[in-house]
Scaffold this motif. Sequence first.
Motif, PDB file in Angstrom:
ATOM      1  N   LEU A 150       0.840  -1.191   0.000  1.00  0.00           N
ATOM      2  CA  LEU A 150       0.000   0.000   0.000  1.00  0.00           C
ATOM      3  C   LEU A 150       0.877   1.243   0.000  1.00  0.00           C
ATOM      4  CD1 LEU A 150      -2.959   1.089   0.470  1.00  0.00           C
ATOM      5  CD2 LEU A 150      -2.381   1.116   2.889  1.00  0.00           C
ATOM      6  N   VAL A 151       0.464   2.269  -0.741  1.00  0.00           N
ATOM      7  CA  VAL A 151       1.148   3.553  -0.657  1.00  0.00           C
ATOM      8  C   VAL A 151       0.683   4.240   0.621  1.00  0.00           C
ATOM      9  CG1 VAL A 151       1.401   5.854  -1.667  1.00  0.00           C
ATOM     10  CG2 VAL A 151       1.424   3.847  -3.140  1.00  0.00           C
ATOM     11  N   ALA A 152       1.630   4.574   1.493  1.00  0.00           N
ATOM     12  CA  ALA A 152       1.305   5.211   2.765  1.00  0.00           C
ATOM     13  C   ALA A 152       1.411   6.734   2.667  1.00  0.00           C
ATOM     14  CB  ALA A 152       2.230   4.695   3.869  1.00  0.00           C
ATOM     15  N   ASN A 153       2.355   7.228   1.890  1.00  0.00           N
ATOM     16  CA  ASN A 153       2.579   8.666   1.734  1.00  0.00           C
ATOM     17  C   ASN A 153       3.184   8.927   0.365  1.00  0.00           C
ATOM     18  OD1 ASN A 153       2.038  10.222   4.263  1.00  0.00           O
ATOM     19  ND2 ASN A 153       3.399   8.660   5.123  1.00  0.00           N
ATOM     20  N   ASN A 154       3.092  10.160  -0.063  1.00  0.00           N
ATOM     21  CA  ASN A 154       3.830  10.567  -1.253  1.00  0.00           C
ATOM     22  C   ASN A 154       4.194  12.038  -1.161  1.00  0.00           C
ATOM     23  OD1 ASN A 154       1.013  11.270  -1.880  1.00  0.00           O
ATOM     24  ND2 ASN A 154       1.798  11.770  -3.901  1.00  0.00           N
ATOM     25  N   LYS A 155       5.294  12.384  -1.829  1.00  0.00           N
ATOM     26  CA  LYS A 155       5.767  13.768  -1.908  1.00  0.00           C
ATOM     27  C   LYS A 155       6.078  14.054  -3.367  1.00  0.00           C
ATOM     28  CE  LYS A 155       9.147  12.872   0.932  1.00  0.00           C
ATOM     29  NZ  LYS A 155      10.347  12.949   1.750  1.00  0.00           N
ATOM     30  N   SER A 156       5.784  15.275  -3.783  1.00  0.00           N
ATOM     31  CA  SER A 156       6.029  15.654  -5.176  1.00  0.00           C
ATOM     32  C   SER A 156       6.693  17.011  -5.259  1.00  0.00           C
ATOM     33  CB  SER A 156       4.703  15.726  -5.947  1.00  0.00           C
ATOM     34  OG  SER A 156       4.007  14.522  -5.853  1.00  0.00           O
ATOM     35  N   ASN A 157       7.528  17.154  -6.270  1.00  0.00           N
ATOM     36  CA  ASN A 157       8.162  18.428  -6.556  1.00  0.00           C
ATOM     37  C   ASN A 157       8.121  18.627  -8.075  1.00  0.00           C
ATOM     38  OD1 ASN A 157       9.583  20.809  -6.122  1.00  0.00           O
ATOM     39  ND2 ASN A 157      11.550  19.790  -6.394  1.00  0.00           N
ATOM     40  N   PHE A 158       7.524  19.725  -8.509  1.00  0.00           N
ATOM     41  CA  PHE A 158       7.382  20.020  -9.937  1.00  0.00           C
ATOM     42  C   PHE A 158       8.299  21.191 -10.279  1.00  0.00           C
ATOM     43  CE2 PHE A 158       3.509  18.201  -8.283  1.00  0.00           C
ATOM     44  CZ  PHE A 158       3.285  17.152  -9.159  1.00  0.00           C
ATOM     45  N   THR A 159       9.190  20.973 -11.245  1.00  0.00           N
ATOM     46  CA  THR A 159      10.208  21.979 -11.545  1.00  0.00           C
ATOM     47  C   THR A 159      10.066  22.631 -12.908  1.00  0.00           C
ATOM     48  OG1 THR A 159      11.650  20.170 -12.241  1.00  0.00           O
ATOM     49  CG2 THR A 159      11.929  20.990  -9.995  1.00  0.00           C
ATOM     50  N   LYS A 160       9.255  22.050 -13.773  1.00  0.00           N
ATOM     51  CA  LYS A 160       9.105  22.578 -15.131  1.00  0.00           C
ATOM     52  C   LYS A 160       7.771  22.093 -15.683  1.00  0.00           C
ATOM     53  CE  LYS A 160      11.881  22.716 -19.376  1.00  0.00           C
ATOM     54  NZ  LYS A 160      12.070  24.136 -19.449  1.00  0.00           N
ATOM     55  N   LYS A 161       7.201  22.847 -16.623  1.00  0.00           N
ATOM     56  CA  LYS A 161       5.961  22.415 -17.278  1.00  0.00           C
ATOM     57  C   LYS A 161       6.183  21.069 -17.958  1.00  0.00           C
ATOM     58  CE  LYS A 161       2.822  25.897 -18.746  1.00  0.00           C
ATOM     59  NZ  LYS A 161       2.303  26.650 -19.873  1.00  0.00           N
ATOM     60  N   ALA A 162       5.234  20.170 -17.776  1.00  0.00           N
ATOM     61  CA  ALA A 162       5.326  18.842 -18.392  1.00  0.00           C
ATOM     62  C   ALA A 162       4.581  18.859 -19.721  1.00  0.00           C
ATOM     63  CB  ALA A 162       4.750  17.792 -17.456  1.00  0.00           C
ATOM     64  N   THR A 163       5.334  18.958 -20.798  1.00  0.00           N
ATOM     65  CA  THR A 163       4.768  18.917 -22.145  1.00  0.00           C
ATOM     66  C   THR A 163       5.551  17.897 -22.960  1.00  0.00           C
ATOM     67  OG1 THR A 163       6.183  20.735 -22.864  1.00  0.00           O
ATOM     68  CG2 THR A 163       3.980  21.320 -22.090  1.00  0.00           C
ATOM     69  N   GLY A 164       4.928  17.410 -24.020  1.00  0.00           N
ATOM     70  CA  GLY A 164       5.577  16.362 -24.814  1.00  0.00           C
ATOM     71  C   GLY A 164       5.517  15.032 -24.078  1.00  0.00           C
ATOM     72  N   ARG A 165       6.438  14.136 -24.409  1.00  0.00           N
ATOM     73  CA  ARG A 165       6.473  12.824 -23.749  1.00  0.00           C
ATOM     74  C   ARG A 165       7.330  12.929 -22.489  1.00  0.00           C
ATOM     75  NH1 ARG A 165       4.640   8.214 -25.032  1.00  0.00           N
ATOM     76  NH2 ARG A 165       4.381   8.751 -27.224  1.00  0.00           N
ATOM     77  N   ILE A 166       6.734  12.520 -21.368  1.00  0.00           N
ATOM     78  CA  ILE A 166       7.423  12.540 -20.082  1.00  0.00           C
ATOM     79  C   ILE A 166       7.755  11.101 -19.700  1.00  0.00           C
ATOM     80  CG2 ILE A 166       7.324  13.273 -17.667  1.00  0.00           C
ATOM     81  CD1 ILE A 166       7.132  15.578 -19.778  1.00  0.00           C
ATOM     82  N   THR A 167       9.001  10.888 -19.303  1.00  0.00           N
ATOM     83  CA  THR A 167       9.488   9.565 -18.925  1.00  0.00           C
ATOM     84  C   THR A 167       9.777   9.547 -17.438  1.00  0.00           C
ATOM     85  OG1 THR A 167      10.465   9.247 -21.107  1.00  0.00           O
ATOM     86  CG2 THR A 167      11.298   7.845 -19.337  1.00  0.00           C
ATOM     87  N   PHE A 168       9.163   8.601 -16.741  1.00  0.00           N
ATOM     88  CA  PHE A 168       9.391   8.421 -15.305  1.00  0.00           C
ATOM     89  C   PHE A 168      10.237   7.181 -15.103  1.00  0.00           C
ATOM     90  CE2 PHE A 168       5.727  11.114 -15.458  1.00  0.00           C
ATOM     91  CZ  PHE A 168       5.952  12.005 -14.434  1.00  0.00           C
ATOM     92  N   GLU A 169      11.308   7.347 -14.340  1.00  0.00           N
ATOM     93  CA  GLU A 169      12.228   6.239 -14.117  1.00  0.00           C
ATOM     94  C   GLU A 169      12.459   6.041 -12.627  1.00  0.00           C
ATOM     95  OE1 GLU A 169      15.925   5.093 -16.629  1.00  0.00           O
ATOM     96  OE2 GLU A 169      16.621   6.518 -15.108  1.00  0.00           O
ATOM     97  N   CYS A 170      12.309   4.803 -12.185  1.00  0.00           N
ATOM     98  CA  CYS A 170      12.600   4.441 -10.803  1.00  0.00           C
ATOM     99  C   CYS A 170      13.707   3.390 -10.825  1.00  0.00           C
ATOM    100  CB  CYS A 170      11.365   3.892 -10.097  1.00  0.00           C
ATOM    101  SG  CYS A 170      11.712   3.369  -8.397  1.00  0.00           S
ATOM    102  N   LEU A 171      14.718   3.607  -9.998  1.00  0.00           N
ATOM    103  CA  LEU A 171      15.867   2.698  -9.925  1.00  0.00           C
ATOM    104  C   LEU A 171      15.988   2.046  -8.552  1.00  0.00           C
ATOM    105  CD1 LEU A 171      18.418   5.102 -11.685  1.00  0.00           C
ATOM    106  CD2 LEU A 171      17.148   3.208 -12.727  1.00  0.00           C
TER     107      LEU A 171
END
Length: 150
Positions: A82-103
């Motif tokens: 289960l997701v217990a919490n989340n935090k987000s930070n947005f630094t630039k407008k998201a336009t075009g194709r956005i790629t999310f990567e988790c390592l």
Amino acid sequence: MKFTVSNLNKFLFFKLPSAYISGVRVKQIEANKCVVTVKHRWINQNPFNSMYFAVQAMAAELSTGALVMNHVQNSGKKISMLVANNKSNFTKKATGRITFECLDGDLAEKSIQDAIVSGEGKTFWMKSIGTNENGEQVSEMDFEWSVKSK
């Protein structure tokens, strides 16, 4: 379910249709890495002519959650997640194709094993970085996952 790109995208269609309709797609899944993309379109826009934050969150969460699901399945045990919490930070407008990567797949694997051995719930944070087609970071999202052996 075997964890392949095709099977994860089928999973989206049947179990998370809002993400699928918004254009969220898994592009790569490995033991320690997951890549998810989404393209800015009319269906997922905000009033400021960029991608709505919740669509970014769906793609980012999937990049972390697919890794957790994969390691839960590989453990061979019944594990709740289960997701217990989340935090987000947005630094630039998201336009075009956005790629999310988790390592952070290794972190998920270790936490799941700890939960199995201890019999207690474990929480851990996983990070997903969203970049645009120019390689510029548009958002960074952290999800605190909770896992517990049943």
